[in-house]
Motif scaffolding. Structure first.
Motif, mmCIF file in Angstrom:
data_model
loop_
_atom_site.group_PDB
_atom_site.id
_atom_site.type_symbol
_atom_site.label_atom_id
_atom_site.label_comp_id
_atom_site.label_asym_id
_atom_site.label_seq_id
_atom_site.Cartn_x
_atom_site.Cartn_y
_atom_site.Cartn_z
ATOM 1 N N ARG A 101 29.656 43.451 40.627
ATOM 2 C CA ARG A 101 29.806 42.510 39.506
ATOM 3 C C ARG A 101 28.867 42.861 38.353
ATOM 4 O O ARG A 101 28.493 42.013 37.561
ATOM 5 C CB ARG A 101 29.506 41.085 39.990
ATOM 6 N N SER A 219 35.084 37.696 44.526
ATOM 7 C CA SER A 219 34.924 38.612 43.392
ATOM 8 C C SER A 219 35.052 37.901 42.052
ATOM 9 O O SER A 219 34.754 38.477 41.011
ATOM 10 C CB SER A 219 35.970 39.734 43.479
ATOM 11 N N ASP A 220 35.515 36.646 42.070
ATOM 12 C CA ASP A 220 35.677 35.888 40.821
ATOM 13 C C ASP A 220 35.386 34.418 41.104
ATOM 14 O O ASP A 220 36.287 33.619 41.329
ATOM 15 C CB ASP A 220 37.097 36.056 40.281
#
Length: 410
Positions: A101, A219-220
């Protein structure tokens, strides 16, 4: 929670990374036993540093924030350096996630942007096996050189290690349900994630779909916070229909800006078996050396703020046979069953040392007196009475007792 001494050491931007880590480890009376729990506290600190309100706090200088990030990450590496390869570090998943990230999202402050960049840079050196060059640098010196020292890392080489640690499923079983739908845009991904989350409230979803959801949301996290039904009914339904997925979602939510909201919501969940299992999963400390699920960390003050109202609410709801969220107790047998579950939950927390009886003695006493006819409640009642007699003999009340009692429950 980090002690003031350790927090001050990690904020030191003038001592070398190696010296700071050595001094922090020296504060431990038993490094082999305490290292994992220290690392958990450090990990929680690192997550807290990325809150936008902290980054904008004028009373905390940028260099102190950067020092905490650099020293904190180096400590996570150093604590398990003796294992050799970074693949053996139980916090590899954290390193990979932060590096993955590293591209800064829009609408973040300059301070947050720099924190992300410096953090990703030092982690890239861990993952590349190039830590020798930074041992003698101070946090301030590393921050000045972070951009030039950053390495490009192929994260695919860590897949096997993460599979071995249980973070990822073996490749043959990791066919992403989301990817298999042939998605070509972020908007399509978001739409299917929301649809799967809505479906999971009423229908059991496959393990593959659940894994795909968690991987995508991990991941989000902004997609997570905007998509999950963060209500008592929503979380309760998820835990009942898809308990493993529900626990994973709560764990992820605790690593977001909604952490406080989630902890407050948990106070009002009904004392059903899936809910109690989820709370036990969050509250019972993991055995030393066990792979850490980072978002399950709950500090002592958070634990108190959660458990006091939860136990009181649970006792009242069982007495009234109205658990809320659509769960009603139909008969005396059902009421007894819920008392047994709640007593077993408390016993688990006492047995593992997750809580001490003195702090929750009044909530436990209220439960056991109301349902003393239930064998499990009667056992807890006798334990409480024994502790109260000990305090009376010593001439101290439970609140003023000089020592806290860890209860051994069979």
């Amino acid at each position: 929670m980090l002690s003031d001494e350790i927090a001050a050491l990690l904020s030191d931007s003038e001592r070398s990374l190696s010296e700071v880590a050595t001094r922090v480890i020296a504060t431990l009376s038993d490094p082999d036993e305490q290292a994992f729990y220290l690392a958990c506290d450090v990990l929680f600190m690192l997550e807290e540093l990325h809150r936008s309100d902290l980054a904008n706090d004028k009373s905390v200088t940028e260099i102190r924030l950067i020092a905490r990030v650099v020293n904190g990450e180096y400590l996570l590496y150093r604590l398990y350096e003796q294992y050799g390869l970074i693949d053996m570090n139980p916090f590899l998943a954290h390193f990979v996630d932060v590096y993955n990230r590293r591209k800064i999202r829009e609408n973040v402050s300059n301070t947050l942007s720099r924190l992300y960049n410096v953090q990703a840079s030092i982690i890239s050196l861990f993952l590349s096996g190039e830590t020798a060059a930074i041992r003698l640098l101070t946090a301030a010196q590393f921050a000045e050189q972070a951009d030039s020292m950053a390495r490009d890392v192929d994260l695919s080489r860590f897949v096997d290690a993460l599979v071995n640690q249980g973070v990822l499923d073996p490749p043959e079983s990791r066919t992403s349900a989301i990817e298999s739908r042939g998605l070509k845009s972020q908007s399509q991904t978001n739409e299917i994630v929301k649809r799967l989350l809505a479906s999971a409230l009423t229908d059991e979803i496959s393990e593959t779909d659940a894994d795909s959801l968690i991987n995508t949301l991990r991941s989000d996290l902004s997609l997570l916070t905007s998509s999950v039904d963060l209500s008592v009914n929503g979380i309760t339904s998820m835990l009942h229909v898809n308990p493993v997925l529900g626990r994973s979602l709560i764990t992820l939510l605790l690593s977001t800006i909604l952490r406080t909201d989630v902890l407050q919501l948990l106070q009002y969940l009904p004392p059903t078996l899936p809910v109690l299992e989820a709370l036990n999963h969050l509250l019972v400390p993991p055995p030393s050396g066990q792979q850490l699920v980072t978002s399950s960390l709950i500090r002592d003050e958070e634990k108190s703020a959660l458990l006091h109202p939860f136990l009181s609410n649970a006792t009242r709801s069982i007495e009234s046979k109205t658990l809320g969220s659509g769960f009603e107790i139909d008969d005396a047998h059902g009421q007894t069953r819920h008392v047994q579950l709640l007593c077993l939950f408390i016993q688990s927390l006492l047995r593992t040392g997750a809580i001490m009886l003195e702090e929750y003695i009044y909530e436990i006493q209220a439960l056991t007196i109301s349902f003393v006819y239930v064998p499990e409640a009667r056992e807890l009642f006798q334990t409480v009475q024994s502790i109260l007699k000990q305090h009376a003999t010593a001439g101290a009340g439970p609140q003023s007792a000089p020592q806290r009692t860890r209860v051994q429950v069979l």
